[in-house]
Every structure is written in structure tokens, then in C-alpha cells.
Design a protein around this motif. Structure first.
Motif, PDB file in Angstrom:
ATOM      1  N   THR A  26       0.820  -1.216   0.000  1.00 28.14           N
ATOM      2  CA  THR A  26       0.000   0.000   0.000  1.00 28.14           C
ATOM      3  C   THR A  26       0.851   1.262   0.000  1.00 28.14           C
ATOM      4  O   THR A  26       0.545   2.224  -0.722  1.00 28.14           O
ATOM      5  N   VAL A  27       1.932   1.277   0.792  1.00 27.98           N
ATOM      6  CA  VAL A  27       2.713   2.510   0.943  1.00 27.98           C
ATOM      7  C   VAL A  27       3.857   2.577  -0.068  1.00 27.98           C
ATOM      8  O   VAL A  27       3.887   3.451  -0.946  1.00 27.98           O
ATOM      9  N   MET A  28       4.822   1.648   0.032  1.00 27.65           N
ATOM     10  CA  MET A  28       6.021   1.756  -0.794  1.00 27.65           C
ATOM     11  C   MET A  28       5.745   1.615  -2.286  1.00 27.65           C
ATOM     12  O   MET A  28       6.218   2.416  -3.097  1.00 27.65           O
ATOM     13  N   ALA A  29       5.022   0.561  -2.665  1.00 25.17           N
ATOM     14  CA  ALA A  29       4.822   0.282  -4.090  1.00 25.17           C
ATOM     15  C   ALA A  29       3.592   0.959  -4.658  1.00 25.17           C
ATOM     16  O   ALA A  29       3.568   1.293  -5.851  1.00 25.17           O
ATOM     17  N   GLY A  30       2.560   1.170  -3.834  1.00 21.73           N
ATOM     18  CA  GLY A  30       1.275   1.618  -4.346  1.00 21.73           C
ATOM     19  C   GLY A  30       0.986   3.096  -4.192  1.00 21.73           C
ATOM     20  O   GLY A  30       1.276   3.907  -5.070  1.00 21.73           O
ATOM     21  N   PHE A  32       2.007   5.648  -2.050  1.00 18.72           N
ATOM     22  CA  PHE A  32       2.945   6.741  -1.812  1.00 18.72           C
ATOM     23  C   PHE A  32       3.530   7.299  -3.108  1.00 18.72           C
ATOM     24  O   PHE A  32       3.563   8.533  -3.284  1.00 18.72           O
ATOM     25  N   PRO A  33       4.026   6.464  -4.056  1.00 19.52           N
ATOM     26  CA  PRO A  33       4.576   7.052  -5.289  1.00 19.52           C
ATOM     27  C   PRO A  33       3.559   7.895  -6.054  1.00 19.52           C
ATOM     28  O   PRO A  33       3.891   8.977  -6.563  1.00 19.52           O
ATOM     29  N   ILE A  34       2.309   7.422  -6.134  1.00 17.78           N
ATOM     30  CA  ILE A  34       1.279   8.170  -6.865  1.00 17.78           C
ATOM     31  C   ILE A  34       0.891   9.437  -6.101  1.00 17.78           C
ATOM     32  O   ILE A  34       0.818  10.529  -6.666  1.00 17.78           O
ATOM     33  N   PHE A  35       0.647   9.300  -4.801  1.00 16.98           N
ATOM     34  CA  PHE A  35       0.234  10.438  -3.981  1.00 16.98           C
ATOM     35  C   PHE A  35       1.353  11.469  -3.898  1.00 16.98           C
ATOM     36  O   PHE A  35       1.110  12.676  -3.895  1.00 16.98           O
ATOM     37  N   PHE A  36       2.588  10.988  -3.832  1.00 13.16           N
ATOM     38  CA  PHE A  36       3.731  11.889  -3.782  1.00 13.16           C
ATOM     39  C   PHE A  36       3.824  12.707  -5.062  1.00 13.16           C
ATOM     40  O   PHE A  36       4.068  13.925  -5.026  1.00 13.16           O
ATOM     41  N   GLY A 174     -18.033   6.731   3.429  1.00 12.98           N
ATOM     42  CA  GLY A 174     -18.282   7.986   4.124  1.00 12.98           C
ATOM     43  C   GLY A 174     -17.139   8.963   4.044  1.00 12.98           C
ATOM     44  O   GLY A 174     -16.998   9.838   4.911  1.00 12.98           O
ATOM     45  N   LEU A 175     -16.311   8.860   2.993  1.00 18.52           N
ATOM     46  CA  LEU A 175     -15.147   9.723   2.830  1.00 18.52           C
ATOM     47  C   LEU A 175     -15.421  10.775   1.764  1.00 18.52           C
ATOM     48  O   LEU A 175     -16.180  10.546   0.820  1.00 18.52           O
ATOM     49  N   ALA A 176     -14.781  11.926   1.907  1.00 14.70           N
ATOM     50  CA  ALA A 176     -15.050  13.050   1.018  1.00 14.70           C
ATOM     51  C   ALA A 176     -14.523  12.814  -0.394  1.00 14.70           C
ATOM     52  O   ALA A 176     -15.187  13.126  -1.380  1.00 14.70           O
ATOM     53  N   ASP A 177     -13.299  12.289  -0.502  1.00 15.70           N
ATOM     54  CA  ASP A 177     -12.683  12.102  -1.818  1.00 15.70           C
ATOM     55  C   ASP A 177     -11.582  11.059  -1.732  1.00 15.70           C
ATOM     56  O   ASP A 177     -11.320  10.484  -0.655  1.00 15.70           O
ATOM     57  N   ALA A 178     -10.919  10.818  -2.864  1.00 17.05           N
ATOM     58  CA  ALA A 178      -9.865   9.806  -2.928  1.00 17.05           C
ATOM     59  C   ALA A 178      -8.674  10.168  -2.041  1.00 17.05           C
ATOM     60  O   ALA A 178      -8.033   9.288  -1.458  1.00 17.05           O
ATOM     61  N   ALA A 179      -8.367  11.465  -1.941  1.00 15.42           N
ATOM     62  CA  ALA A 179      -7.240  11.885  -1.102  1.00 15.42           C
ATOM     63  C   ALA A 179      -7.466  11.506   0.357  1.00 15.42           C
ATOM     64  O   ALA A 179      -6.552  11.024   1.045  1.00 15.42           O
ATOM     65  N   GLU A 180      -8.681  11.713   0.836  1.00 18.07           N
ATOM     66  CA  GLU A 180      -9.006  11.331   2.212  1.00 18.07           C
ATOM     67  C   GLU A 180      -8.931   9.816   2.378  1.00 18.07           C
ATOM     68  O   GLU A 180      -8.488   9.316   3.424  1.00 18.07           O
ATOM     69  N   ALA A 181      -9.323   9.084   1.346  1.00 21.80           N
ATOM     70  CA  ALA A 181      -9.252   7.623   1.391  1.00 21.80           C
ATOM     71  C   ALA A 181      -7.804   7.143   1.462  1.00 21.80           C
ATOM     72  O   ALA A 181      -7.489   6.199   2.199  1.00 21.80           O
ATOM     73  N   VAL A 182      -6.911   7.774   0.712  1.00 21.78           N
ATOM     74  CA  VAL A 182      -5.496   7.404   0.751  1.00 21.78           C
ATOM     75  C   VAL A 182      -4.915   7.658   2.140  1.00 21.78           C
ATOM     76  O   VAL A 182      -4.182   6.824   2.693  1.00 21.78           O
ATOM     77  N   LYS A 183      -5.257   8.792   2.720  1.00 24.54           N
ATOM     78  CA  LYS A 183      -4.739   9.108   4.059  1.00 24.54           C
ATOM     79  C   LYS A 183      -5.246   8.109   5.097  1.00 24.54           C
ATOM     80  O   LYS A 183      -4.504   7.689   5.990  1.00 24.54           O
ATOM     81  N   LEU A 184      -6.516   7.708   4.997  1.00 25.60           N
ATOM     82  CA  LEU A 184      -7.052   6.694   5.898  1.00 25.60           C
ATOM     83  C   LEU A 184      -6.352   5.354   5.685  1.00 25.60           C
ATOM     84  O   LEU A 184      -6.122   4.606   6.639  1.00 25.60           O
ATOM     85  N   SER A 185      -5.974   5.075   4.437  1.00 29.65           N
ATOM     86  CA  SER A 185      -5.271   3.833   4.133  1.00 29.65           C
ATOM     87  C   SER A 185      -3.950   3.733   4.892  1.00 29.65           C
ATOM     88  O   SER A 185      -3.566   2.659   5.348  1.00 29.65           O
ATOM     89  N   PHE A 186      -3.257   4.860   5.032  1.00 28.17           N
ATOM     90  CA  PHE A 186      -2.004   4.854   5.782  1.00 28.17           C
ATOM     91  C   PHE A 186      -2.237   4.450   7.240  1.00 28.17           C
ATOM     92  O   PHE A 186      -1.450   3.699   7.831  1.00 28.17           O
TER      93      PHE A 186
END
Length: 427
Positions: A26-30, A32-36, A174-186
Motif C-alpha cells: 500500500t505505501v512503498m509500491a502503491g 505513496f509514489p502516486i500520492f507523492f 463515508g469519505l469526502a474524496d480519494a485523497a481522504e481515502a489514501v490518508k485513511l489507508s495509511f
């Protein structure tokens, strides 16, 4: 999994791979590179953000390079393998959860937290690998090692699938957008990692040490043992040639793992499609790692590693000429077939070349070389991409490392017979 060993202990040990692999996927390969690239590094070019990502991977790996052999030696002297694993694991867990609070555009803070998370993840693996010598008997090593990697692919893949679903349909959760979903994933990765660390902490025993040491005595003895082992590695041809070969070929493997999604984004592929490709790799990797463990027990670990290296060479050339997302899917399936196998067989093969009473120290060197490769590989890909203006040439550079590693591996005794225990000098 073998029937004549302690199944509970093996399962507890392997579940740590199930837990921490969520960070790797989720973080190293998935994410983080896209979100970064798309969130934290907005306003920078694709090649520039790739360079920053490679630098973060490289510097964090360099920290592990410096610490791993020394801490491994100290852990052997004082019986601290589990304790060091817990310290590094908690560091990785804390840093992963902290990523959820980084605001848009804060690429420097995101890089720092990610780098510390990689230190925790990689550092804990040093001591996790070392514990294998106390978990199972020598004849079962290939299958148990592959079982750990197989569970890692499955566990990391299951959580990753949930996280992907969250980002594709945030409103469902119940999340606002994909960015909030990524942060919850962490945050979910941190909880997952912590939860599945507990069986190892509770059930896996610290391998016995020859004599109890005070903290200061363990440090002095560990540093002396480290110097001694450097000398013994130079004298023991099989260990020396294997470590050199491993350093080179695992450089390419780790670079492909860490930079694949970033490479796909640089080629203009849709990020959602790239995430699906990663999921394919994870779920292909689970049965493939188990099958590779069986194959290694039949044809030998060395032969299995060489087959995987040949597949990776073909994959790298394929990636250089890749034009479509469909081709990226083919690449994902192919990598999934050999990725866990080359890692599992390398670990089991090396475990037969070293004295078990110094497994922490020797696996410190083993992981040091693997992480030192990860210092150079991602930075090389980013640097060549900036230099040439094309990410394709950066990814192609790993072929040289694969070929050199394979040729050096041919010099190692394929039987993987363990050397006699090293003499221990008390200081």
C-alpha cells in the motif's frame, strides 16, 4: 508447510510478513509514489518528482546499511533479535500513521516520514529474517521461507484491495474524496502491521545465546564480532560470492518493485490501472511463492534464483518497450510469478551458508547489501531519467545488475552446504 515442525511458531513468524507487507504494497509500491507525485509534489515535473522519490528511498536505505550489521552483531551477543525487531517495527508503524496528517504540497515532510518508515520496515526485516534459524529445521528452510513470503503477498494484497476500493468509491465509506481515502489507508496499514506483529512477539522464542551479556558488554562484543566476521566473510568464498551476487541482482529486483508504479505514471498510464496491476502482482505472488518454495526444494535454491533472474531480464527489456496499460498488466503477472520466489530462495540459500549462532549478524550483512542496493538503484533510475529526459533508459539500466549478479551466483556452491560454526572469541 512441513508437518514435522512447530506449526504455531512457524505461523506466528510468518504472520509478521502478512502484517508488514501492507507497508510494502500500500505505501512503498502503491499509494505513496502516486500520492507523492500528484498530491505532495504538485508543480514539479515527472522526472524531478521521480528523483525526489528515489532519493527518499536511497537515503533511508543508507541508514539501514550503516546500522544493520552492527545491531545484528549486538543482537546475537545479547539475545536482542526480537527486541530490535519490535523497536524498528514500531518506528515504521508510527511513521506510516503520521503520513495521514501531511498536507498537500508538503513533499519534504512526506519524504522525511516515508524515509523513516522505510528505516523501520527494513530494519525490522533484518531481525525477522534472522529468527528463521530458530523457527524451523534446516531441511524445511525453503518451504518455510516461501510460506512467509506467500503469506506476505496474501495479507498485503487483501488490505491493499480494501484500500483500493476505498479510493475508487470513497463515498461508500463515508469519505469526502480519494485523497481522504489514501490518508485513511495509511492509518489502516499501521493498525494492520501492529496487529499481526503480536503473534511473533508472543510465540516466537529468541534463539539462545552462548552467554548472557550486559548492554555495554554486548556492544563491545558485538563490535568485535563484527570485525571478526568481516574477516571470516573474506575467507569464506561461498558466503562472499553469494553476498556479492545477491547485492547486484536484488538491486534490480528492489528497484523494479519500488519504482514500477512511478514508471507507469511517467509513461502516462492511468493511476487506477496501475493500482489494479499491483493487486494482480500480489495475488499471483501468493501461490507463486509457495510453488517456488516447492520448486527450490526439488531443483535447488540456486537454480530457482537463476531462473528468476532470467525472467527479470526479460521483464526489464519488455518494460523498456512498453506502450500500453495492457502490457503493464502482463508485466505485473510475470513479476508476480517470480518476485516472492527469488526473495524466499535467496533467504533460505543464504541461511545454509552461515553459522546459526550468528544469524543476526550475518543476516545484518545480508540485509545491508540488499538495502545498499536500494540506495543506488532508485537513485540511478531517477538520475538517468533526468539526464536523458526519459524514464525508459533509467529502468533499462537494471539489466546490467541482473546479468552481473547471475554470473557471480554461478560461482557459489549450488548445494548451499553450511560452513562450520565460526570460533567465538570472548572479549
Amino acid at each position: 508447510m512441513p508437518m514435522d515442525t512447530d506449526k504455531r511458531r512457524i505461523l506466528a513468524w510468518a504472520l509478521y510478513d502478512w502484517g508488514n507487507s501492507a507497508f510494502a504494497t500500500t505505501v512503498m509500491a502503491g499509494f505513496f509514489p502516486i500520492f507523492f507525485k500528484q498530491y505532495w509534489s504538485q508543480g514539479t515535473s515527472a522526472t524531478e518528482s521521480t528523483f525526489y522519490l528515489g532519493l527518499a528511498n536511497g537515503l533511508s536505505s543508507l541508514v539501514v546499511v550503516v546500522m544493520a550489521p552492527v545491531l545484528g552483531a549486538i543482537a546475537d551477543r545479547a539475545g536482542l533479535r526480537k527486541r530490535f525487531l519490535m523497536v524498528f517495527g514500531f518506528l515504521g508503524i508510527l511513521m506510516t500513521a503520521s503520513l495521514s496528517w501531511v498536507a498537500e504540497g508538503q513533499w519534504l515532510l512526506a519524504s522525511a516520514l516515508f524515509g523513516c518508515g522505510v528505516v523501520g520496515f527494513s530494519g525490522s526485516i533484518v531481525f525477522y529474517d534472522a529468527l528463521i534459524v530458530g523457527v524451523c529445521r534446516d531441511p524445511d528452510r525453503e518451504r518455510v521461507s516461501a510460506f512467509g513470503y506467500g503469506l506476505g503477498y496474501l495479507g498485503g494484497g487483501l488490505l491493499f484491495a480494501l484500500n483500493v476500493w476505498m479510493t475508487l468509491e470513497p463515498a461508500t465509506f463515508g469519505l469526502a474524496d480519494a485523497a481522504e481515502a489514501v490518508k485513511l489507508s495509511f492509518v489502516l496499514v499501521a493498525i494492520w502491521w501492529l496487529l499481526f506483529s503480536l503473534p511473533l512477539v508472543l510465540l516466537v522464542k529468541e534463539p539462545p545465546v552462548a552467554a548472557a551479556r550486559s548492554s555495554l558488554g554486548a556492544v563491545r562484543g558485538g563490535l568485535h564480532q563484527l570485525r571478526e566476521t568481516l574477516s571470516h566473510i573474506r575467507q569464506r568464498r561461498q558466503v562472499f560470492w553469494f553476498l556479492l551476487a545477491y547485492w547486484l541482482y536484488i538491486d534490480a529486483v528492489d528497484t523494479i518493485i519500488r519504482m514500477a508504479v512511478d514508471y507507469g505514471v511517467a509513461l502516462g498510464f492511468d493511476s487506477g490501472s496501475l493500482i489494479v496491476a499491483l493487486l494482480i502482482t500480489q495475488f499471483v505472488g501468493f501461490p507463486a511463492a509457495l510453488a517456488y518454495g516447492w520448486l527450490g526444494s526439488r531443483i535447488g535454491a540456486k537454480a530457482g534464483i537463476l531462473i528468476a533472474i532470467c525472467v527479470y531480464i526479460a521483464v526489464t527489456f519488455y518494460a523498456f518497450f512498453m506502450e500500453s496499460v495492457q502490457e503493464f498488466y502482463v508485466l505485473a503477472v510475470t513479476v508476480g510469478l517470480v518476485q516472492g520466489g527469488v526473495q524466499a530462495l535467496s533467504r533460505s540459500f543464504y541461511s545454509r551458508l552461515i553459522p546459526p549462532e550468528r544469524s543476526g549478524e550475518f543476516f545484518g550483512f545480508y540485509n545491508m547489501l540488499g538495502k545498499f542496493a536500494a540506495v543506488l538503484g532508485p537513485v540511478l533510475v531517477g538520475w538517468v531519467g533526468v539526464l536523458t529526459g526519459s524514464s525508459r533508459y533509467g529502468i533499462l539500466s537494471v539489466v546490467l545488475l541482473l546479468v552481473a549478479g547471475g554470473l557471480l551466483l554461478l560461482k557459489v556452491d549450488g548445494r548451499g552446504g553450511r560452513a562450520e560454526p565460526l570460533p567465538r572469541q570472548e572479549k
